[in-house]
Design a protein around this motif. Structure first.
Motif, PDB file in Angstrom:
ATOM      1  N   ALA A  87       0.610  -1.605   0.210  1.00 19.49           N
ATOM      2  CA  ALA A  87       0.148   0.510   0.309  1.00 19.49           C
ATOM      3  C   ALA A  87       1.386   1.206   0.178  1.00 19.49           C
ATOM      4  O   ALA A  87       1.736   1.031   0.513  1.00 19.49           O
ATOM      5  CB  ALA A  87      -1.531  -0.356   1.249  1.00 19.49           C
ATOM      6  N   THR A  88       0.541   2.560  -0.817  1.00 15.49           N
ATOM      7  CA  THR A  88       1.231   3.458  -0.877  1.00 15.49           C
ATOM      8  C   THR A  88       0.177   4.077  -0.821  1.00 15.49           C
ATOM      9  O   THR A  88      -1.109   4.200  -1.159  1.00 15.49           O
ATOM     10  CB  THR A  88       2.263   3.639  -2.043  1.00 15.49           C
ATOM     11  OG1 THR A  88       2.577   4.319  -2.303  1.00 15.49           O
ATOM     12  CG2 THR A  88       1.340   3.538  -3.466  1.00 15.49           C
ATOM     13  N   ARG A  89       0.580   5.281  -0.393  1.00 17.18           N
ATOM     14  CA  ARG A  89      -0.021   7.138  -0.235  1.00 17.18           C
ATOM     15  C   ARG A  89       0.435   7.911  -0.674  1.00 17.18           C
ATOM     16  O   ARG A  89       2.233   8.139  -1.230  1.00 17.18           O
ATOM     17  CB  ARG A  89      -0.542   6.803   0.818  1.00 17.18           C
ATOM     18  CG  ARG A  89       0.097   7.941   2.372  1.00 17.18           C
ATOM     19  CD  ARG A  89      -0.681   8.256   3.066  1.00 17.18           C
ATOM     20  NE  ARG A  89       0.274   8.353   3.883  1.00 17.18           N
ATOM     21  CZ  ARG A  89       0.533   7.593   5.122  1.00 17.18           C
ATOM     22  NH1 ARG A  89      -0.217   6.515   5.205  1.00 17.18           N
ATOM     23  NH2 ARG A  89       1.406   8.137   6.406  1.00 17.18           N
ATOM     24  N   TRP A  90      -0.056   9.875  -1.030  1.00 15.58           N
ATOM     25  CA  TRP A  90       1.163  10.472  -1.013  1.00 15.58           C
ATOM     26  C   TRP A  90       0.652  11.599  -0.306  1.00 15.58           C
ATOM     27  O   TRP A  90      -0.025  11.212   0.876  1.00 15.58           O
ATOM     28  CB  TRP A  90       0.328  11.108  -2.591  1.00 15.58           C
ATOM     29  CG  TRP A  90       0.172  10.812  -3.493  1.00 15.58           C
ATOM     30  CD1 TRP A  90       1.813  11.403  -4.532  1.00 15.58           C
ATOM     31  CD2 TRP A  90       0.835   9.656  -4.786  1.00 15.58           C
ATOM     32  NE1 TRP A  90       2.005  10.284  -5.914  1.00 15.58           N
ATOM     33  CE2 TRP A  90       0.855   9.362  -5.185  1.00 15.58           C
ATOM     34  CE3 TRP A  90      -0.590   8.767  -3.827  1.00 15.58           C
ATOM     35  CZ2 TRP A  90       0.550   7.960  -6.423  1.00 15.58           C
ATOM     36  CZ3 TRP A  90      -1.010   7.427  -4.983  1.00 15.58           C
ATOM     37  CH2 TRP A  90       0.007   7.220  -6.121  1.00 15.58           C
ATOM     38  N   ASP A  91       1.745  12.647  -0.027  1.00 14.45           N
ATOM     39  CA  ASP A  91       1.571  13.322   1.199  1.00 14.45           C
ATOM     40  C   ASP A  91       1.766  14.492   0.751  1.00 14.45           C
ATOM     41  O   ASP A  91       2.708  15.148  -0.394  1.00 14.45           O
ATOM     42  CB  ASP A  91       3.383  13.150   2.150  1.00 14.45           C
ATOM     43  CG  ASP A  91       3.167  11.296   2.442  1.00 14.45           C
ATOM     44  OD1 ASP A  91       2.056  11.241   3.626  1.00 14.45           O
ATOM     45  OD2 ASP A  91       3.515  10.646   1.820  1.00 14.45           O
ATOM     46  N   ARG A  92       2.093  16.016   1.674  1.00 13.09           N
ATOM     47  CA  ARG A  92       2.058  16.916   1.192  1.00 13.09           C
ATOM     48  C   ARG A  92       2.879  16.930   1.512  1.00 13.09           C
ATOM     49  O   ARG A  92       3.353  17.106   3.365  1.00 13.09           O
ATOM     50  CB  ARG A  92       0.986  17.773   1.678  1.00 13.09           C
ATOM     51  CG  ARG A  92      -0.525  17.744   0.960  1.00 13.09           C
ATOM     52  CD  ARG A  92      -1.291  18.927   1.760  1.00 13.09           C
ATOM     53  NE  ARG A  92      -2.879  18.102   0.970  1.00 13.09           N
ATOM     54  CZ  ARG A  92      -4.258  19.496   0.663  1.00 13.09           C
ATOM     55  NH1 ARG A  92      -3.806  20.696   1.921  1.00 13.09           N
ATOM     56  NH2 ARG A  92      -4.978  19.227  -0.023  1.00 13.09           N
TER      57      ARG A  92
END
Lengths: 493, 116
Positions: A87-92
């Motif tokens: 699982a991966t995700r994005w960050d600000r």
């Protein structure tokens, strides 16, 4: 490659060891931007002609993830033997700068799409393996131009580049020399081009290389103060800038000074680095998960499907060329390092039954690349035609010298090899009857050369071969002529 | 940031009381020019918010996975298809100032961090 700064750096390297980490940004080869549908075809486009509310960062807009961009990073991860998280995700990444109108860049922080990879490449001192910490996906920023406007200094912004998909690849600080740094970047560029993720042209910013350089006395474990080096616009510049930086730091320390933590830029005209800005502390980017994007699960089926699209990688290809075809590692490198050469060689191999891979490789690495590199008009060679040409030479139907002319003409005009050979009258006379007459004539017309040969001047046969070639307008099979002449000269004694 | 220990940087600071220096730092990061009075008021308010979180932290969350999203969605992806952009004039319609070349014009920025 020896350059002046690299040469100087060797002196510093006798006392100090350099510790270098490389960060590379590659623009991914997608049709549309990372989080919106704007076209990525921005080269030469009018400023701000490729934007929309999403990539302008207008309030109320929402990003949507470009599937191709994600797949390119996953593919790149495979190519560098990295792990893909389930699982991966994005960050600000939050910061204020006019090139990022939202006030944050959508990037990946805790869960990059690829982690713990490595890349092995050749150097003049043998193969080197560098660990790659991570490769992640993010959006590119707008482009700023600083200039005077009506007597005051202003910054001009073009948001065409804003939101272009970027892959950032970060090594561990495993690199020890300027040459290794250049070779790493070159091999990574080749890898990206091979899998098709990026054109990775440094000159137009599709690939940007930054280096963190520090030095420490040989034998010491602790890192020295690092300096970030930017603005290296070619592979040569990467090696020279880092070589210069190593030497500069060594001189500072030897002179009792301290290395300052700073960002320096490479200045091509003066072949030196200059101070861009200080870097007193780590930036506080206040990363947090991007609430506007749902997480991404990388299912085994999806990953397997992406893996099937990855072509043979350069390292595997080199091994095949040397192992299976018996090419020298030099020739294998030359073929693999140039995409058009690889395609031509592979294409000719596929049709060139009866012609040895080695022979085809010689044509590609020799004549073809000579034409391609010296070329202004951008010709090409059809693999089918190259195979035909190589076969004509192997069969003795045309001479090697004439074959080079045929290739040059085919390269420029794309005319079929057979019709060029016919039109230029290059087909060799290999018929012994026809050659016999020309040989008789040459012997009869040049008694002095015949006498010289018989008096022990073996080189005289070359003159006689030349006379036969002249009489046949270059169409005689020179090897056959020489053999026949020797036989005649020695038999008559 | 090649040498920086990524693992050592956390998303959030600890729950310790915010000092005046913390408030000044956060104000600087947000580019807020606060007066002394505002700074003092915010120090109290921010600490009050942190106290609420401290109460939440006493709850047993051992069996609850960390959550960054409240909507149960995943893998929302877009095919790589080009859509029309807006016109240059439209793009620049909110610009404080525009150049003849079609750029946004802002006060000179030199030095900053310059993103990606």
């Amino acid at each position: 490659m020896t350059t002046a700064p690299a040469e100087a750096a060797k002196g510093a390297l006798a006392r100090y060891e350099a510790v270098i980490g490389i960060e590379i940004h590659c623009q991914l080869k997608t049709a549309s931007k990372m989080f919106c549908g704007c076209s990525t075809d921005i080269d030469g486009a009018a400023p701000n002609s490729h934007t929309c509310p999403v990539c302008l960062g207008l309030p109320g807009t929402l990003p949507t993830i470009n599937k191709s961009a994600v797949e390119w990073v996953i593919a790149a991860g495979f190519a560098i033997e990295a792990q893909t998280p389930p699982a991966t995700r994005w960050d600000r990444k939050n910061y204020f700068y006019p090139d990022i109108p939202k006030g944050y860049q959508i990037s990946q922080y805790q869960l990059p799409l690829a982690a713990n990879g490595r890349l092995t490449f050749d150097t003049s001192a043998g193969p080197v393996t560098v660990r790659i910490r991570r490769a992640h996906l993010e959006e590119d920023t707008g482009r700023l131009i600083h200039q005077e406007m009506a007597g005051r200094r202003a910054s001009l912004i073009d948001f065409n580049r804003s939101g272009m998909p970027l892959m950032e690849i970060v090594t561990e600080p495993d690199i020890r020399t300027a040459e290794q740094a250049r070779r790493y970047a070159e091999e990574l560029r080749l890898l990206m081009r091979t899998i098709g993720a990026s054109d990775a042209e440094m000159e137009n910013g599709q690939m940007r290389v930054e280096a963190n350089v520090s030095i420490r006395p040989i034998g010491r474990e602790a890192f020295g103060t690092r300096v970030e080096v930017k603005n290296m616009n070619s592979m040569k510049a990467v090696e020279r800038a880092i070589g210069f930086e190593i030497e500069r730091q060594a001189e500072l320390i030897d002179g009792g000074d301290k290395v300052r933590m700073e960002t320096r830029g490479w200045d091509e005209p003066s072949q030196s680095t200059y101070h861009m800005r200080p870097k007193e502390e780590e930036n506080d980017y206040r990363y947090f998960p991007e609430p506007d994007l749902p997480p991404l699960m990388t299912t085994p089926e999806w990953l397997a499907e992406i893996a099937t699209r990855i072509p043979e990688l350069p390292s595997v290809r080199r091994a095949r060329y040397t192992g299976e075809f018996g090419l020298s590692s030099y020739d294998a490198n030359v073929l693999v390092n140039d995409a058009s050469a690889t395609a031509l060689f592979e294409g000719a191999l596929a049709v060139g039954a009866g012609v040895s891979p080695k022979l085809l490789a010689n044509w590609v690495t020799g004549e073809y690349l000579r034409l391609a590199k010296g070329d202004a008009g951008g010709g090409s060679v059809d693999p089918v035609e190259l195979a035909a040409l190589a076969r004509l030479v192997a069969d003795g139907a045309i001479s090697g010298t004439n074959a080079k002319e045929v290739l040059a003409e085919h390269y420029a005009s794309a005319a079929p090899v057979a019709s060029i050979v016919e039109a230029r009258g290059f087909r060799q006379i290999s018929d012994s009857g026809a050659l016999g007459k020309a040989i008789n004539d040459a012997l009869a017309a040049n008694p002095a050369a015949v006498a010289d040969y018989r008096a022990g001047k073996a080189a005289a046969v070359g003159f006689l071969v030349g006379q036969v070639m002249k009489a046949t307008r270059g169409q005689a099979n020179a090897a056959m002529v020489q053999t026949a002449l020797r036989e005649r000269l020695e038999a008559a004694e | 940031m090649v040498h920086s220990g990524l693992a050592s940087v956390r998303y959030h600071r600890g729950m310790a009381n915010l000092t005046r220096a913390d408030v000044e730092h956060v104000a600087f990061l947000a580019r807020l020019g606060l007066t002394e009075a505002e700074m003092a008021r915010l120090e109290g308010q921010l600490n009050h918010i942190l106290e609420q979180y401290a109460i939440l932290q006493t709850l047993d969350t051992e069996h609850i996975p960390p959550t960054a999203q409240t909507i149960e969605l995943a893998n929302i992806l877009r095919e790589d298809v080009v859509q029309p952009s807006i016109s240059v004039d439209e793009a620049l319609s909110n610009a404080p100032e525009r150049s003849a070349s079609g750029h946004f014009v802002v006060p000179a920025i030199l030095g900053g961090e310059g993103g990606a």
